[in-house]
Scaffold this motif. Structure first.
Motif, PDB file in Angstrom:
ATOM      1  N   UNK A   1      13.763  72.010  -0.144  1.00 22.96           N
ATOM      2  CA  UNK A   1      12.837  73.171   0.602  1.00 22.96           C
ATOM      3  C   UNK A   1      11.800  72.432   1.526  1.00 22.96           C
TER       4      UNK A   1
ATOM      5  N   UNK B   1      10.341  68.903   2.911  1.00 27.39           N
ATOM      6  CA  UNK B   1      11.462  67.784   2.376  1.00 27.39           C
ATOM      7  C   UNK B   1      12.542  68.126   3.098  1.00 27.39           C
TER       8      UNK B   1
ATOM      9  N   UNK C   1       6.368  59.744  -1.788  1.00 26.28           N
ATOM     10  CA  UNK C   1       5.661  59.558  -2.922  1.00 26.28           C
ATOM     11  C   UNK C   1       6.280  60.651  -4.115  1.00 26.28           C
ATOM     12  N   UNK C   2       7.149  61.313  -3.881  1.00 27.35           N
ATOM     13  CA  UNK C   2       7.543  62.465  -4.776  1.00 27.35           C
ATOM     14  C   UNK C   2       8.797  62.190  -5.532  1.00 27.35           C
ATOM     15  N   UNK C   3       8.727  61.908  -6.814  1.00 28.52           N
ATOM     16  CA  UNK C   3       9.860  61.466  -7.770  1.00 28.52           C
ATOM     17  C   UNK C   3      10.974  62.271  -7.727  1.00 28.52           C
ATOM     18  N   UNK C   4      11.139  63.508  -7.695  1.00 31.09           N
ATOM     19  CA  UNK C   4      12.016  64.472  -7.517  1.00 31.09           C
ATOM     20  C   UNK C   4      12.844  64.149  -6.433  1.00 31.09           C
TER      21      UNK C   4
ATOM     22  N   UNK D   1       5.780  68.927 -12.575  1.00 31.90           N
ATOM     23  CA  UNK D   1       5.693  67.945 -11.616  1.00 31.90           C
ATOM     24  C   UNK D   1       5.917  66.645 -12.046  1.00 31.90           C
TER      25      UNK D   1
ATOM     26  N   UNK E   1       9.020  65.291 -12.910  1.00 27.46           N
ATOM     27  CA  UNK E   1       9.991  65.306 -11.762  1.00 27.46           C
ATOM     28  C   UNK E   1      10.902  66.328 -11.987  1.00 27.46           C
ATOM     29  N   UNK E   2      10.472  67.514 -12.582  1.00 24.75           N
ATOM     30  CA  UNK E   2      11.393  68.430 -12.750  1.00 24.75           C
ATOM     31  C   UNK E   2      11.249  69.578 -11.540  1.00 24.75           C
ATOM     32  N   UNK E   3      10.224  69.277 -10.724  1.00 25.25           N
ATOM     33  CA  UNK E   3      10.349  70.061  -9.355  1.00 25.25           C
ATOM     34  C   UNK E   3       9.219  69.124  -8.585  1.00 25.25           C
ATOM     35  N   UNK E   4       9.587  69.435  -7.287  1.00 28.23           N
ATOM     36  CA  UNK E   4       9.207  68.726  -6.174  1.00 28.23           C
ATOM     37  C   UNK E   4       7.484  69.010  -5.749  1.00 28.23           C
ATOM     38  N   UNK E   5       6.718  68.601  -4.851  1.00 34.13           N
ATOM     39  CA  UNK E   5       5.447  69.080  -4.784  1.00 34.13           C
ATOM     40  C   UNK E   5       5.459  70.234  -3.897  1.00 34.13           C
ATOM     41  N   UNK E   6       6.630  70.298  -3.059  1.00 33.29           N
ATOM     42  CA  UNK E   6       6.638  71.783  -2.307  1.00 33.29           C
ATOM     43  C   UNK E   6       6.761  72.688  -3.383  1.00 33.29           C
ATOM     44  N   UNK E   7       7.741  72.648  -4.300  1.00 26.19           N
ATOM     45  CA  UNK E   7       8.090  73.742  -5.254  1.00 26.19           C
ATOM     46  C   UNK E   7       6.746  73.815  -6.077  1.00 26.19           C
TER      47      UNK E   7
ATOM     48  N   UNK F   1       4.427  76.075  -3.753  1.00 14.72           N
ATOM     49  CA  UNK F   1       4.979  77.287  -3.935  1.00 14.72           C
ATOM     50  C   UNK F   1       4.877  78.090  -5.159  1.00 14.72           C
TER      51      UNK F   1
ATOM     52  N   UNK G   1       4.336  60.814  -9.453  1.00 16.53           N
ATOM     53  CA  UNK G   1       5.325  60.962 -10.474  1.00 16.53           C
ATOM     54  C   UNK G   1       6.550  60.136 -10.180  1.00 16.53           C
ATOM     55  N   UNK G   2       6.322  59.076  -9.546  1.00 17.13           N
ATOM     56  CA  UNK G   2       7.359  58.269  -9.271  1.00 17.13           C
ATOM     57  C   UNK G   2       7.714  57.207 -10.587  1.00 17.13           C
TER      58      UNK G   2
END
Lengths: 146, 75
Positions: A83, A86, A104-107, B26, B29-35, B38, B59-60
């Protein structure tokens, strides 16, 4: 090196006061959505780092790059449910001749791994500076920024 | 809490619980920063502040950082 920064990476580099040093040593780009997330909206909310990023854009240390349509990229974005900024970062990577994506976002990094997109974290970007890697003496001012 | 009426307290309780849940997702790592932003109804920049308030700086995974450093060394 041509690097695309996502909002997370750009904001963290700015807050760490490492952005200017890193940006001087590479070509850094952001897609339009990341500009919105790091400059337009935070400016309205009164975040000082938004003004610093805008200043770097004016100085030409960072550029907002337009995205060309790519059906293959869109299909992957839909499939993986990527989304916002990203998704724009991935679109930009697929639309141009870029070397690496910084996040820097793990997912998001897991997604980039699955898509075979090379990535680098903000902290690795800082140590990728040649002066740091080669162990050269850096100026006091630069050292404080790190 | 004496001056807070019950509906306000319940709304606040639900919001705090939701924030805690989003932060945990977060972190895992089940969701991104964007998610996360939101779902929380805040800007991405605001979400970074919320994560920091909860002591979450990132969260890396270790392997992701090692891979990124290997890339940096290859430059």
């Amino acid at each position: 090196m041509k690097v695309i920064l996502d909002a997370d990476s750009l904001i963290k580099l700015t807050k760490a006061k490492a952005k200017e040093i890193v940006l001087k040593n590479m070509e850094a780009y952001i897609p339009p959505k990341v500009f919105e997330e790091t400059v337009e909206i935070p400016k309205e909310e009164g975040y000082p780092d938004a003004f610093l990023i805008a200043d770097n854009l004016k100085k030409g240390l960072l550029a907002v790059e337009k995205i060309e349509e790519n059906k293959e990229a869109e299909a992957m974005i839909t499939k993986l449910g990527i989304r916002g900024g990203e998704a724009d970062v991935f679109r930009l990577y697929k639309s141009g001749d870029f070397d690496v994506v910084s996040s820097d976002d793990g997912k998001f990094l897991e997604m980039l791994d699955a898509l075979n997109v090379p990535y680098i974290t903000p902290s690795a970007l800082v140590v990728s500076d040649r002066g740091f890697i080669e162990g050269r003496v850096i100026s006091g001012e630069d050292g404080r920024c790190r | 809490m004496e001056d807070v009426d019950e509906p306000t307290a319940i709304r606040q309780f639900i919001r705090l619980g939701m924030m805690w849940y989003v932060v945990e997702l977060y972190k895992a790592r089940k969701m991104t920063l964007e998610e996360a932003a939101e779902l929380s109804g805040v800007s991405l920049r605001g979400m970074l502040d919320i994560l920091a308030e909860h002591g979450v700086k990132g969260n890396i995974k270790m392997m992701q950082q090692v891979k990124a450093l290997d890339y940096a060394k290859s430059l």
